[in-house]
Design a protein around this motif. Structure first.
Motif, PDB file in Angstrom:
ATOM      1  N   ARG A 239       0.826  -1.209   0.000  1.00 17.82           N
ATOM      2  CA  ARG A 239       0.000   0.000   0.000  1.00 17.82           C
ATOM      3  C   ARG A 239       0.859   1.257   0.000  1.00 17.82           C
ATOM      4  O   ARG A 239       0.488   2.282  -0.576  1.00 17.82           O
ATOM      5  CB  ARG A 239      -0.934  -0.011   1.206  1.00 17.82           C
ATOM      6  CG  ARG A 239      -2.089  -1.001   1.059  1.00 17.82           C
ATOM      7  CD  ARG A 239      -2.912  -1.096   2.321  1.00 17.82           C
ATOM      8  NE  ARG A 239      -4.024  -2.034   2.169  1.00 17.82           N
ATOM      9  CZ  ARG A 239      -4.773  -2.479   3.163  1.00 17.82           C
ATOM     10  NH1 ARG A 239      -4.519  -2.084   4.411  1.00 17.82           N
ATOM     11  NH2 ARG A 239      -5.759  -3.318   2.933  1.00 17.82           N
ATOM     12  N   LYS A 240       2.017   1.178   0.651  1.00 20.10           N
ATOM     13  CA  LYS A 240       2.930   2.323   0.635  1.00 20.10           C
ATOM     14  C   LYS A 240       3.457   2.582  -0.772  1.00 20.10           C
ATOM     15  O   LYS A 240       3.689   3.729  -1.161  1.00 20.10           O
ATOM     16  CB  LYS A 240       4.106   2.076   1.580  1.00 20.10           C
ATOM     17  CG  LYS A 240       3.749   2.106   3.059  1.00 20.10           C
ATOM     18  CD  LYS A 240       4.980   1.845   3.906  1.00 20.10           C
ATOM     19  CE  LYS A 240       4.640   1.848   5.394  1.00 20.10           C
ATOM     20  NZ  LYS A 240       5.844   1.552   6.232  1.00 20.10           N
ATOM     21  N   ILE A 241       3.636   1.505  -1.523  1.00 20.95           N
ATOM     22  CA  ILE A 241       4.182   1.636  -2.868  1.00 20.95           C
ATOM     23  C   ILE A 241       3.109   2.016  -3.881  1.00 20.95           C
ATOM     24  O   ILE A 241       3.277   2.925  -4.697  1.00 20.95           O
ATOM     25  CB  ILE A 241       4.856   0.316  -3.304  1.00 20.95           C
ATOM     26  CG1 ILE A 241       6.010  -0.035  -2.365  1.00 20.95           C
ATOM     27  CG2 ILE A 241       5.352   0.398  -4.747  1.00 20.95           C
ATOM     28  CD1 ILE A 241       7.158   0.945  -2.386  1.00 20.95           C
ATOM     29  N   TYR A 242       1.973   1.330  -3.822  1.00 23.03           N
ATOM     30  CA  TYR A 242       0.962   1.470  -4.856  1.00 23.03           C
ATOM     31  C   TYR A 242      -0.323   2.154  -4.423  1.00 23.03           C
ATOM     32  O   TYR A 242      -1.094   2.590  -5.261  1.00 23.03           O
ATOM     33  CB  TYR A 242       0.586   0.082  -5.402  1.00 23.03           C
ATOM     34  CG  TYR A 242       1.621  -0.519  -6.314  1.00 23.03           C
ATOM     35  CD1 TYR A 242       1.915   0.057  -7.540  1.00 23.03           C
ATOM     36  CD2 TYR A 242       2.294  -1.673  -5.955  1.00 23.03           C
ATOM     37  CE1 TYR A 242       2.858  -0.500  -8.383  1.00 23.03           C
ATOM     38  CE2 TYR A 242       3.240  -2.243  -6.797  1.00 23.03           C
ATOM     39  CZ  TYR A 242       3.520  -1.636  -8.006  1.00 23.03           C
ATOM     40  OH  TYR A 242       4.444  -2.193  -8.825  1.00 23.03           O
ATOM     41  N   GLY A 243      -0.604   2.173  -3.149  1.00 24.03           N
ATOM     42  CA  GLY A 243      -1.938   2.566  -2.732  1.00 24.03           C
ATOM     43  C   GLY A 243      -2.844   1.361  -2.899  1.00 24.03           C
ATOM     44  O   GLY A 243      -2.439   0.227  -2.665  1.00 24.03           O
ATOM     45  N   THR A 244      -4.046   1.536  -3.365  1.00 22.13           N
ATOM     46  CA  THR A 244      -4.981   0.418  -3.545  1.00 22.13           C
ATOM     47  C   THR A 244      -5.456   0.361  -4.980  1.00 22.13           C
ATOM     48  O   THR A 244      -5.482   1.365  -5.697  1.00 22.13           O
ATOM     49  CB  THR A 244      -6.207   0.583  -2.636  1.00 22.13           C
ATOM     50  OG1 THR A 244      -6.842   1.835  -2.930  1.00 22.13           O
ATOM     51  CG2 THR A 244      -5.793   0.561  -1.179  1.00 22.13           C
ATOM     52  N   GLY A 245      -5.813  -0.845  -5.390  1.00 25.07           N
ATOM     53  CA  GLY A 245      -6.424  -1.033  -6.701  1.00 25.07           C
ATOM     54  C   GLY A 245      -5.484  -0.907  -7.869  1.00 25.07           C
ATOM     55  O   GLY A 245      -5.916  -0.724  -8.998  1.00 25.07           O
ATOM     56  N   ARG A 246      -4.173  -1.040  -7.663  1.00 28.89           N
ATOM     57  CA  ARG A 246      -3.248  -0.933  -8.764  1.00 28.89           C
ATOM     58  C   ARG A 246      -3.025  -2.296  -9.400  1.00 28.89           C
ATOM     59  O   ARG A 246      -3.136  -3.335  -8.769  1.00 28.89           O
ATOM     60  CB  ARG A 246      -1.910  -0.361  -8.283  1.00 28.89           C
ATOM     61  CG  ARG A 246      -2.049   0.966  -7.569  1.00 28.89           C
ATOM     62  CD  ARG A 246      -2.707   2.019  -8.442  1.00 28.89           C
ATOM     63  NE  ARG A 246      -1.829   2.448  -9.513  1.00 28.89           N
ATOM     64  CZ  ARG A 246      -1.000   3.492  -9.417  1.00 28.89           C
ATOM     65  NH1 ARG A 246      -0.927   4.185  -8.310  1.00 28.89           N
ATOM     66  NH2 ARG A 246      -0.237   3.831 -10.435  1.00 28.89           N
ATOM     67  N   THR A 247      -2.686  -2.297 -10.665  1.00 24.95           N
ATOM     68  CA  THR A 247      -2.511  -3.550 -11.389  1.00 24.95           C
ATOM     69  C   THR A 247      -1.159  -3.584 -12.080  1.00 24.95           C
ATOM     70  O   THR A 247      -0.381  -2.640 -12.012  1.00 24.95           O
ATOM     71  CB  THR A 247      -3.623  -3.700 -12.455  1.00 24.95           C
ATOM     72  OG1 THR A 247      -3.566  -2.576 -13.347  1.00 24.95           O
ATOM     73  CG2 THR A 247      -4.992  -3.753 -11.820  1.00 24.95           C
ATOM     74  N   LEU A 248      -0.888  -4.716 -12.752  1.00 23.17           N
ATOM     75  CA  LEU A 248       0.366  -4.888 -13.451  1.00 23.17           C
ATOM     76  C   LEU A 248       0.575  -3.771 -14.454  1.00 23.17           C
ATOM     77  O   LEU A 248      -0.302  -3.452 -15.249  1.00 23.17           O
ATOM     78  CB  LEU A 248       0.395  -6.244 -14.177  1.00 23.17           C
ATOM     79  CG  LEU A 248       1.634  -6.549 -15.023  1.00 23.17           C
ATOM     80  CD1 LEU A 248       2.877  -6.514 -14.140  1.00 23.17           C
ATOM     81  CD2 LEU A 248       1.502  -7.874 -15.730  1.00 23.17           C
ATOM     82  N   GLY A 249       1.767  -3.203 -14.437  1.00 24.57           N
ATOM     83  CA  GLY A 249       2.082  -2.114 -15.348  1.00 24.57           C
ATOM     84  C   GLY A 249       1.861  -0.745 -14.731  1.00 24.57           C
ATOM     85  O   GLY A 249       2.307   0.249 -15.268  1.00 24.57           O
ATOM     86  N   PRO A 252       4.591   2.877  -9.535  1.00 26.13           N
ATOM     87  CA  PRO A 252       4.565   3.143  -8.096  1.00 26.13           C
ATOM     88  C   PRO A 252       4.322   4.619  -7.827  1.00 26.13           C
ATOM     89  O   PRO A 252       4.614   5.475  -8.668  1.00 26.13           O
ATOM     90  CB  PRO A 252       5.950   2.696  -7.634  1.00 26.13           C
ATOM     91  CG  PRO A 252       6.471   1.815  -8.701  1.00 26.13           C
ATOM     92  CD  PRO A 252       5.867   2.315  -9.968  1.00 26.13           C
ATOM     93  N   LYS A 253       3.810   4.899  -6.642  1.00 27.01           N
ATOM     94  CA  LYS A 253       3.604   6.295  -6.250  1.00 27.01           C
ATOM     95  C   LYS A 253       4.953   6.994  -6.144  1.00 27.01           C
ATOM     96  O   LYS A 253       5.917   6.439  -5.655  1.00 27.01           O
ATOM     97  CB  LYS A 253       2.877   6.373  -4.918  1.00 27.01           C
ATOM     98  CG  LYS A 253       1.467   5.838  -4.948  1.00 27.01           C
ATOM     99  CD  LYS A 253       0.734   6.171  -3.684  1.00 27.01           C
ATOM    100  CE  LYS A 253       1.366   5.505  -2.483  1.00 27.01           C
ATOM    101  NZ  LYS A 253       0.600   5.754  -1.248  1.00 27.01           N
ATOM    102  N   SER A 254       5.036   8.205  -6.601  1.00 24.72           N
ATOM    103  CA  SER A 254       6.277   8.965  -6.492  1.00 24.72           C
ATOM    104  C   SER A 254       6.467   9.360  -5.049  1.00 24.72           C
ATOM    105  O   SER A 254       5.526   9.631  -4.320  1.00 24.72           O
ATOM    106  CB  SER A 254       6.225  10.209  -7.380  1.00 24.72           C
ATOM    107  OG  SER A 254       5.122  11.027  -7.026  1.00 24.72           O
ATOM    108  N   SER A 255       7.747   9.366  -4.641  1.00 17.47           N
ATOM    109  CA  SER A 255       8.057   9.711  -3.255  1.00 17.47           C
ATOM    110  C   SER A 255       8.035  11.209  -3.047  1.00 17.47           C
ATOM    111  O   SER A 255       8.148  11.967  -4.004  1.00 17.47           O
ATOM    112  CB  SER A 255       9.440   9.161  -2.890  1.00 17.47           C
ATOM    113  OG  SER A 255      10.410   9.619  -3.782  1.00 17.47           O
TER     114      SER A 255
END
Length: 255
Positions: A239-249, A252-255
């Motif tokens: 969740r820290k990387i993607y949040g929710t509901g993310r899929t292949l491709g 990642p969230k920008s820092s």
């Protein structure tokens, strides 16, 4: 008036550069080792002649439960002989992970020492204290699923770490690192637990339960709580990387 001199560029100490180079090499070699284990395991499971021509002459009768469908009997037999094909190699490759405890002690990586030590110790006990000593563990088809889960997980993990150290983190590799655990953690931990279970005394009387049996029994009953801790930790990390509901491709969230 002269222009101000540019601020000096900070450079990491030579010791840090050497430590980084060492960690990159360690992770790449570990990924290569587990890639080899993965290849040999898959080759063994796909080889229809494997049970008749086992590596290292490791031969014993293979019991196939009646509930196994006829179409899966050949695969079941190959899975039951996986230790003969890759057991010792798996133990050697896994033993290299003992260096990760030293990495924490020397400050090469920032990981909690107790957690790292416990994870490494449990794996070492599985390969040397259980699989290497007990024929029942060696003949369990779940040994194959355990090694497959370990190998896929470790190839991804070590490749990800090596890439992170050199600033190369492809989106597909990040996705694999923070998604495949949904399947690989339960299959790996569950297989570990039931491989342990095969070595426990059938009788419940005290004289049949020595210290080793109690340790293996403890490992079996604690695998589910341990899996819960690891599972929820990785979900939080994802969740820290993607949040929710993310899929292949997805990036990642920008820092």
């Amino acid at each position: 008036m002269s222009s101000p001199s540019p601020a000096p560029t900070s450079r990491p100490p030579a010791s840090k550069k050497k430590a980084k180079a060492y960690l990159v090499a360690y992770n790449l070699l570990s990924a290569a080792g587990w890639s080899y284990i993965l290849y040999i395991t898959l080759a063994h499971l796909s080889n229809s002649a494997a049970p008749q021509s086992l590596i290292q002459g490791f031969v014993r009768p293979i019991y196939v439960p009646s509930y196994v469908p006829a179409a899966l009997v050949p695969l079941y037999k190959r899975a039951s002989t996986t230790y003969a094909a890759v057991g010792r190699d798996t133990a050697y490759v896994q033993s290299a992970a003992a260096l990760e405890v030293l990495h924490v002690l020397f400050g090469f990586v920032r990981s909690p020492l107790p957690t790292t030590a416990m994870q490494v110790a449990s794996r070492l006990y599985l390969v040397w204290g259980i699989a290497d000593k007990y024929p029942a563990a060696q003949a369990s088809p779940l040994y194959a699923s355990m090694v497959l889960s370990w190998a896929v997980t470790e190839v991804i993990r070590y490749t990800f770490y090596a890439g992170s150290l050199v600033g190369a983190e492809p989106s597909f590799l990040v996705w694999l690192r923070y998604t495949t655990f949904y399947v690989l953690y339960p299959t790996g931990a569950g297989s570990e637990a039931f491989v342990c279970l095969t070595t426990l005394p059938v009788r419940t009387s005290v004289q049949h339960w020595d210290v080793g049996s109690l340790i293996r029994g403890l490992l079996f009953v604690t695998w589910l709580p341990g899996l819960y801790v690891m599972y929820t930790y990785m979900i939080k990390q994802r969740r820290k990387i993607y949040g929710t509901g993310r899929t292949l491709g997805a990036k990642p969230k920008s820092s």
